[in-house]
Design a protein around this motif. Sequence first.
Motif, PDB file in Angstrom:
ATOM      1  N   VAL A  24      12.920  -6.473  -3.296  1.00  0.00           N
ATOM      2  CA  VAL A  24      12.252  -7.567  -2.996  1.00  0.00           C
ATOM      3  C   VAL A  24      11.368  -7.150  -1.653  1.00  0.00           C
ATOM      4  O   VAL A  24      10.041  -7.300  -1.617  1.00  0.00           O
ATOM      5  N   GLY A  25      12.189  -6.794  -0.862  1.00  0.00           N
ATOM      6  CA  GLY A  25      11.425  -6.542   0.591  1.00  0.00           C
ATOM      7  C   GLY A  25      10.362  -5.478   0.612  1.00  0.00           C
ATOM      8  O   GLY A  25       9.440  -5.276   1.317  1.00  0.00           O
ATOM      9  N   MET A  26      10.939  -4.424  -0.114  1.00  0.00           N
ATOM     10  CA  MET A  26       9.902  -3.182  -0.418  1.00  0.00           C
ATOM     11  C   MET A  26       8.555  -3.769  -1.115  1.00  0.00           C
ATOM     12  O   MET A  26       7.483  -3.331  -0.519  1.00  0.00           O
ATOM     13  N   GLY A  27       8.554  -4.459  -1.964  1.00  0.00           N
ATOM     14  CA  GLY A  27       7.473  -5.087  -2.414  1.00  0.00           C
ATOM     15  C   GLY A  27       6.745  -5.928  -1.821  1.00  0.00           C
ATOM     16  O   GLY A  27       5.262  -6.237  -1.537  1.00  0.00           O
ATOM     17  N   ALA A  28       7.584  -6.907  -0.974  1.00  0.00           N
ATOM     18  CA  ALA A  28       6.588  -8.076  -0.161  1.00  0.00           C
ATOM     19  C   ALA A  28       6.051  -7.292   0.919  1.00  0.00           C
ATOM     20  O   ALA A  28       5.377  -8.068   1.853  1.00  0.00           O
ATOM     21  N   ALA A  29       6.699  -6.201   1.371  1.00  0.00           N
ATOM     22  CA  ALA A  29       6.164  -5.359   2.698  1.00  0.00           C
ATOM     23  C   ALA A  29       4.737  -4.989   2.507  1.00  0.00           C
ATOM     24  O   ALA A  29       4.022  -4.686   3.418  1.00  0.00           O
ATOM     25  N   MET A  30       4.221  -5.162   1.393  1.00  0.00           N
ATOM     26  CA  MET A  30       2.870  -4.473   1.119  1.00  0.00           C
ATOM     27  C   MET A  30       1.878  -5.574   1.858  1.00  0.00           C
ATOM     28  O   MET A  30       0.658  -5.054   2.289  1.00  0.00           O
ATOM     29  N   GLY A  31       2.342  -6.858   1.920  1.00  0.00           N
ATOM     30  CA  GLY A  31       1.361  -7.844   2.889  1.00  0.00           C
ATOM     31  C   GLY A  31       1.441  -7.340   4.508  1.00  0.00           C
ATOM     32  O   GLY A  31       0.458  -7.038   5.017  1.00  0.00           O
ATOM     33  N   PRO A  32       2.566  -7.586   5.217  1.00  0.00           N
ATOM     34  CA  PRO A  32       2.698  -7.381   6.643  1.00  0.00           C
ATOM     35  C   PRO A  32       2.195  -5.735   6.895  1.00  0.00           C
ATOM     36  O   PRO A  32       1.739  -5.500   8.079  1.00  0.00           O
ATOM     37  N   LEU A  33       2.560  -4.814   6.066  1.00  0.00           N
ATOM     38  CA  LEU A  33       2.068  -3.466   6.251  1.00  0.00           C
ATOM     39  C   LEU A  33       0.619  -3.303   6.332  1.00  0.00           C
ATOM     40  O   LEU A  33       0.123  -2.524   6.990  1.00  0.00           O
ATOM     41  N   ASP A  34      -0.247  -4.328   5.897  1.00  0.00           N
ATOM     42  CA  ASP A  34      -1.608  -4.125   5.950  1.00  0.00           C
ATOM     43  C   ASP A  34      -2.101  -4.352   7.447  1.00  0.00           C
ATOM     44  O   ASP A  34      -3.164  -4.228   7.694  1.00  0.00           O
ATOM     45  N   GLY A  89       1.821  -8.048  -9.309  1.00  0.00           N
ATOM     46  CA  GLY A  89       1.279  -8.103  -8.127  1.00  0.00           C
ATOM     47  C   GLY A  89       1.371  -6.709  -7.542  1.00  0.00           C
ATOM     48  O   GLY A  89       0.376  -6.076  -6.783  1.00  0.00           O
ATOM     49  N   LEU A  90       2.582  -6.040  -7.924  1.00  0.00           N
ATOM     50  CA  LEU A  90       2.713  -4.554  -7.509  1.00  0.00           C
ATOM     51  C   LEU A  90       1.747  -3.671  -7.908  1.00  0.00           C
ATOM     52  O   LEU A  90       1.242  -2.535  -7.495  1.00  0.00           O
ATOM     53  N   ALA A 184       7.278   2.684  -6.824  1.00  0.00           N
ATOM     54  CA  ALA A 184       8.694   2.921  -6.386  1.00  0.00           C
ATOM     55  C   ALA A 184       9.328   1.432  -6.736  1.00  0.00           C
ATOM     56  O   ALA A 184      10.164   1.235  -7.205  1.00  0.00           O
ATOM     57  N   THR A 185       8.601   0.543  -5.911  1.00  0.00           N
ATOM     58  CA  THR A 185       9.395  -0.999  -6.301  1.00  0.00           C
ATOM     59  C   THR A 185       9.095  -1.284  -7.690  1.00  0.00           C
ATOM     60  O   THR A 185       9.975  -1.858  -8.131  1.00  0.00           O
ATOM     61  N   LEU A 186       8.232  -0.972  -8.241  1.00  0.00           N
ATOM     62  CA  LEU A 186       7.782  -1.490  -9.570  1.00  0.00           C
ATOM     63  C   LEU A 186       8.922  -0.786 -10.631  1.00  0.00           C
ATOM     64  O   LEU A 186       9.301  -1.187 -11.647  1.00  0.00           O
ATOM     65  N   ALA A 187       9.100   0.543 -10.334  1.00  0.00           N
ATOM     66  CA  ALA A 187      10.269   1.449 -11.009  1.00  0.00           C
ATOM     67  C   ALA A 187      11.732   0.678 -10.836  1.00  0.00           C
ATOM     68  O   ALA A 187      12.368   0.559 -11.914  1.00  0.00           O
ATOM     69  N   LEU A 188      11.685   0.000  -9.753  1.00  0.00           N
ATOM     70  CA  LEU A 188      13.173  -0.512  -9.408  1.00  0.00           C
ATOM     71  C   LEU A 188      13.212  -1.828  -9.592  1.00  0.00           C
ATOM     72  O   LEU A 188      14.296  -2.571 -10.092  1.00  0.00           O
TER      73      LEU A 188
END
Length: 464
Positions: A24-34, A89-90, A184-188
């Motif tokens: 979950v953290g990997m996918g949600a990181a898409m926001g703050p990594l911006d 979303g991913l 990668a998050t989508l695959a997991l």
Amino acid sequence: MGSHARLPEQAPLTVRPAIGLAIVGMGAAMGPLDIAVNVALPAITSHFGLPLGEVQWLVICYVLVYGSLMLVCGKLGDLFGHRLVFQLGLILSAVGCAACAMAPSWPLFLWARAGQGIGTALALACGPALSTSLYSEQNRTKALAGFAAGQALASTIGPLLGGVLVQLWDWPAVYWMRVPLALATLALSPLLPSPKPDNRPFDAIGALLLAFSMTSLLLALVLSQRAVPASQPLALVTAAAWALARFVRHESRFEEPILRPSLFADARFTIPNLLSVLANLASFAILLLTPYYLINVLGLSASGAGLMIALAFVGGTAGAPLAARLVPRLGQRPTAFAGVLVVAVSLMALAWTTAGTPLPVLALLLLIEGSAYGLLVVAYTDIVTSSLARRDRGVAGALALLTRTVGVVSGAAVLSALQARGAAGQAGIDGFLTGYRFAFMAAGGGLLAALLFSCLWPRAWFGR
């Protein structure tokens, strides 16, 4: 306040909670990594041949889209499954980032940014709900602390990684690097729990009214910082108020509202939400003004300034697990309000830094402020999560994220005005420091005043 409504039936966990939380953290990181995009702004401006003011729309359109859709996306997760919405979303995030990197023109780039914003809203809104679904209800705060720590870690990495990527491979790299992360998050993601839909109706009219209201409000806040006639932000605020009033009236009558307006009649729910907005507004002073202090006053390099600012996010990473320990012992509200108190005091202490302030002192203040903010985020999100029905965890998590967005966008307008007012009539370093001190004192002092004012409603301070 808390509701004990039955959760939709879901499949047993197929993954250890800690591993699921990492996914979950990997996918949600898409926001703050911006945040990495901020480092690439000069290169993007040069590539598209833009005037300096025009490039701001790169940030504006992204924030407007995901901010206005956050609550709606949380509700979609509650109705159709948090994992499904997270996966959509991913996919949109990966497509949006790739489209940004390959955009041949500025208009197409902005459309790609809007698509990326939709993906961020879908993935990020369901992050807290997915996190809590991995743990028992007794360990809910632990799940939220893990999610918040991951967000803080991604915020720490974002600007540092952005600088390296732009230097090595130019600005498209800050978008390309998130494509494999999303895939990668989508695959997991099939390892995550998937509640079965419970056939509740979706409030399309309420969603449109809410999205229009949030878009108008956020755009008004953005335009208030620009050289536009005052009538434009005023017209947008009026439109936002009209849409919000219609939304409240509609939601009061709809059998399955996106967010029940009656919740805000209870001070135990309303005050923590208001304090979250104000704390995010005040804390944004560190991201908005402190870089200028570090570079222009202390003489640090851009990378040195970035490392110092990152300390606030490092503090957030530490504050989140501390909140998981304090909430069961002290309660949600005392922990959240303690976080607000320390944030306010830390900001006022930062106001008195000068050209001669030792870097270790400044670093300590940034760490303390970041830790207190992490404490607040976890305890506040736990308050909102426990206040709504368990089947509405998507809306709860999205609301917590929305108050952060409103606070940050408001902070950009309010803090710039405060700094300019404080520095009025003065030029150079002395003028900047006077405005800097005024803005930080006003931000911290205003937050402290709001906290003390909340004492008029004692019930808001107690309970889980």
